[in-house]
Design a protein around this motif. Structure first.
Motif, PDB file in Angstrom:
ATOM      1  N   UNK A  35      75.785  31.847 -11.164  1.00 30.72           N
ATOM      2  CA  UNK A  35      76.111  30.871  -9.978  1.00 30.72           C
ATOM      3  C   UNK A  35      75.561  29.484 -10.442  1.00 30.72           C
ATOM      4  N   UNK A  36      76.591  28.580 -10.372  1.00 27.31           N
ATOM      5  CA  UNK A  36      76.065  27.031 -10.398  1.00 27.31           C
ATOM      6  C   UNK A  36      75.930  26.237  -9.111  1.00 27.31           C
ATOM      7  N   UNK A  37      74.280  26.045  -9.177  1.00 27.60           N
ATOM      8  CA  UNK A  37      74.105  25.568  -7.642  1.00 27.60           C
ATOM      9  C   UNK A  37      73.678  24.143  -7.885  1.00 27.60           C
ATOM     10  N   UNK A  38      73.707  23.435  -6.519  1.00 25.50           N
ATOM     11  CA  UNK A  38      73.526  22.143  -6.455  1.00 25.50           C
ATOM     12  C   UNK A  38      72.062  21.880  -6.116  1.00 25.50           C
ATOM     13  N   UNK A  39      71.566  20.610  -6.520  1.00 27.64           N
ATOM     14  CA  UNK A  39      70.100  20.496  -6.229  1.00 27.64           C
ATOM     15  C   UNK A  39      69.989  19.229  -5.294  1.00 27.64           C
ATOM     16  N   UNK A  59      68.647  25.826  -1.763  1.00 29.42           N
ATOM     17  CA  UNK A  59      69.141  26.145  -2.977  1.00 29.42           C
ATOM     18  C   UNK A  59      69.061  27.687  -3.334  1.00 29.42           C
ATOM     19  N   UNK A  60      68.034  28.311  -2.511  1.00 31.87           N
ATOM     20  CA  UNK A  60      67.878  29.874  -2.632  1.00 31.87           C
ATOM     21  C   UNK A  60      69.145  30.352  -2.054  1.00 31.87           C
ATOM     22  N   UNK A  61      69.550  29.852  -0.741  1.00 26.85           N
ATOM     23  CA  UNK A  61      70.697  30.128  -0.099  1.00 26.85           C
ATOM     24  C   UNK A  61      71.832  30.175  -0.703  1.00 26.85           C
ATOM     25  N   UNK A  62      72.129  29.204  -1.662  1.00 27.51           N
ATOM     26  CA  UNK A  62      73.130  29.175  -2.347  1.00 27.51           C
ATOM     27  C   UNK A  62      73.447  30.542  -3.489  1.00 27.51           C
ATOM     28  N   UNK A  63      72.256  31.153  -3.993  1.00 28.36           N
ATOM     29  CA  UNK A  63      72.277  32.080  -4.772  1.00 28.36           C
ATOM     30  C   UNK A  63      72.473  33.251  -3.934  1.00 28.36           C
ATOM     31  N   UNK A  64      72.026  33.397  -2.753  1.00 23.19           N
ATOM     32  CA  UNK A  64      72.230  34.453  -1.729  1.00 23.19           C
ATOM     33  C   UNK A  64      73.765  34.326  -1.364  1.00 23.19           C
ATOM     34  N   UNK A  65      74.299  33.298  -1.201  1.00 22.88           N
ATOM     35  CA  UNK A  65      75.589  33.240  -0.724  1.00 22.88           C
ATOM     36  C   UNK A  65      76.447  33.509  -1.788  1.00 22.88           C
ATOM     37  N   UNK A  66      76.207  33.264  -3.141  1.00 28.13           N
ATOM     38  CA  UNK A  66      77.060  33.701  -4.199  1.00 28.13           C
ATOM     39  C   UNK A  66      76.989  35.211  -4.470  1.00 28.13           C
ATOM     40  N   UNK A 105      60.878  20.634  -4.584  1.00 26.29           N
ATOM     41  CA  UNK A 105      61.702  21.717  -3.984  1.00 26.29           C
ATOM     42  C   UNK A 105      62.631  22.666  -5.013  1.00 26.29           C
ATOM     43  N   UNK A 106      62.836  22.016  -6.129  1.00 28.61           N
ATOM     44  CA  UNK A 106      63.385  22.788  -7.376  1.00 28.61           C
ATOM     45  C   UNK A 106      62.390  23.972  -7.631  1.00 28.61           C
ATOM     46  N   UNK A 107      61.070  23.528  -8.018  1.00 24.73           N
ATOM     47  CA  UNK A 107      60.366  24.455  -8.609  1.00 24.73           C
ATOM     48  C   UNK A 107      60.072  25.526  -7.457  1.00 24.73           C
ATOM     49  N   UNK A 108      59.857  25.239  -6.361  1.00 24.11           N
ATOM     50  CA  UNK A 108      59.801  26.244  -5.169  1.00 24.11           C
ATOM     51  C   UNK A 108      60.840  27.184  -5.088  1.00 24.11           C
ATOM     52  N   UNK A 109      62.234  26.735  -5.390  1.00 18.77           N
ATOM     53  CA  UNK A 109      63.137  27.568  -5.508  1.00 18.77           C
ATOM     54  C   UNK A 109      63.220  28.422  -6.747  1.00 18.77           C
ATOM     55  N   UNK A 110      62.879  27.907  -7.702  1.00 14.36           N
ATOM     56  CA  UNK A 110      62.822  28.744  -8.987  1.00 14.36           C
ATOM     57  C   UNK A 110      61.802  29.720  -8.748  1.00 14.36           C
ATOM     58  N   UNK A 111      60.944  29.494  -8.226  1.00 11.44           N
ATOM     59  CA  UNK A 111      59.582  30.649  -7.887  1.00 11.44           C
ATOM     60  C   UNK A 111      60.111  31.720  -7.092  1.00 11.44           C
ATOM     61  N   UNK A 112      60.832  31.230  -6.170  1.00 16.76           N
ATOM     62  CA  UNK A 112      61.510  32.166  -5.275  1.00 16.76           C
ATOM     63  C   UNK A 112      62.638  33.032  -5.765  1.00 16.76           C
ATOM     64  N   UNK A 113      63.317  32.408  -6.626  1.00 13.69           N
ATOM     65  CA  UNK A 113      64.473  33.216  -7.404  1.00 13.69           C
ATOM     66  C   UNK A 113      63.950  34.070  -8.206  1.00 13.69           C
ATOM     67  N   UNK A 114      63.039  33.808  -9.019  1.00 15.66           N
ATOM     68  CA  UNK A 114      62.298  34.688  -9.679  1.00 15.66           C
ATOM     69  C   UNK A 114      61.493  35.780  -9.162  1.00 15.66           C
ATOM     70  N   UNK A 115      60.674  35.411  -8.174  1.00 13.60           N
ATOM     71  CA  UNK A 115      60.100  36.323  -7.740  1.00 13.60           C
ATOM     72  C   UNK A 115      60.762  37.349  -6.551  1.00 13.60           C
ATOM     73  N   UNK A 116      61.589  36.652  -5.771  1.00 14.33           N
ATOM     74  CA  UNK A 116      62.480  37.670  -4.861  1.00 14.33           C
ATOM     75  C   UNK A 116      63.731  38.067  -5.166  1.00 14.33           C
TER      76      UNK A 116
END
Ligand code: SAH
Ligand code: SF4
Length: 344
Positions: free
Chosen positions: A101-105, A132-139, A165-176
């Motif tokens: 998924x290609x997400x916007x920042x 940002x996380x929402x985009x991955x979930x929606x994808x 915000x990017x870093x928070x999103x990356x941490x959530x994407x990897x952890x959750x």
């Protein structure tokens, strides 16, 4: 603040503050991230009165899909409607062995690269980590197997200009969302402090650098950020990234007809890499706006450019273009106006 975007720990603390047992926070984290639900009503292991209470007091934080377009190759472009009625684009790219998924920042982008459609929007605002996380979930909802294996931060915006915000999103994407850092790529137009900071986060994501020219004179004409951080400084930051994380950096080189596609520039580029960065990804320019002052490269100049690099020992790949017919390819993401059509 919506609940999406908060870590498991923060959700447990939130539960305590509300006078609920801590494990309610854990349950909600599972529903938000593992199951990807959009409403409190779907969180069926919470007591019904609590679900109703939460539905009035809190926000889940998912954005609605305003429009969905699918290309023949399966590439799907989603137009997402954010809480403040702004819109962003997210692209789902199914391949045989993975779904990316290609997400916007950001909503728009302030950098102003001459070849990029997003640049014409300017910066409307930064996205939150939740968005940002929402985009991955929606994808995930629009992916053929219901899964997303790779994330590329290459949509609208310059991620390093929205670093926290990017870093928070990356941490959530990897952890959750359980997508490993190795399967995440962050692309930057060459924001040196951002590259250096990211190197030190112990989060080994792949870094992609949009170089597009081997010298400052030409590069800063194409990417205004190049005036602030020159090629030498950017390449130093990239070497620092590689040394610190052990991760190879992908060098992106966008080919613009008659501008940066000559054999001389290919030689200059090879010299700049000095055998240290052995891989360049060539991207033929995608037309996005007829008013843009650039054009696509000819087939011959792409071949010639590639050959010079290969003769100098550089491995070259060409980016597979996907979704061009629905304006979902790199650099084509732009939201020109409100789009009222509902998703079919
Ligand atoms: N702002 C970041 C990430 C988003 S742009 C960056 O610039 O790297 C993602 C990639 O698309 C960048 O490499 C960018 O240079 C490239 N790109 C922009 N416009 C393009 C176009 N019209 N055709 C092909 N690639 C484009
Ligand atoms: Fe922004 Fe990247 Fe587009 Fe440049 S190429 S305007 S940095 S999104």
């Amino acid at each position: 603040m919506p609940l999406l975007g908060q870590t498991r720990d923060q959700l447990q603390q939130w539960a305590e503050r509300r006078g609920l047992p801590r494990f309610r926070g854990r349950q909600i984290a599972d529903w938000l991230y593992r199951r990807g639900v959009r409403t409190f009503a779907e969180m069926v292991d919470l007591p019904a009165p609590l679900r109703e209470q939460l539905a009035t007091d809190e926000r889940v934080g998912r954005s609605a899909v305003d429009q969905r377009q699918q290309a023949a190759d399966g590439t799907t472009k989603l137009l997402l409607l954010l809480a403040d009625d702004r819109r962003i684009e997210t692209v789902v790219l199914p391949y045989t062995d993975r779904v990316s998924v290609c997400i916007s920042s950001q909503v728009g982008c302030p950098v102003g690269c001459v070849f990029c459609a997003t640049a014409t929007m300017g910066l409307l605002r930064n996205l939150t980590a939740a968005e940002m996380v929402d985009q991955v979930l929606t994808a995930r909802e629009h992916s053929p197997g219901g899964k997303v294996s790779h994330v590329v931060v290459m949509g609208m915006g310059e991620p390093m200009l929205n670093y926290d915000a990017l870093l928070r999103a990356l941490r959530l994407i990897t952890a959750e969302l359980e997508i490993s850092a190795r399967r995440i790529t962050v692309s930057t137009a060459g924001h040196v402090p951002g590259i250096r900071r990211l190197a030190d986060e112990a989060l080994p994501v792949t870094l992609a650098l949009s170089l597009h020219a081997p010298n400052d004179e030409l590069r800063s004409e194409l990417i205004p950020m190049g005036r602030k951080w020159g090629v030498g400084e950017v390449m130093d930051a990239v070497r620092h990234y590689t040394r610190t994380t052990g991760r190879r950096v992908t060098l992106e080189y966008l080919l613009l007809g008659g501008v940066n596609d000559t054999p001389e520039l290919a030689r200059e580029l090879a010299g700049l890499l000095r055998g240290e960065i052995g891989h360049v990804n060539l991207i033929p320019w995608n037309a996005a706006d007829s008013l843009q002052p650039v054009r696509a490269p000819g087939k011959r100049s792409v071949r010639g450019f590639r050959e010079v690099l290969e003769q100098q020992g550089v491995t070259v790949t060409e980016r597979m273009e996907r979704g061009r017919e629905i304006d979902a390819a790199c650099g084509q993401l732009v939201v020109k106006r409100a789009q009222p059509e509902a998703v079919s």
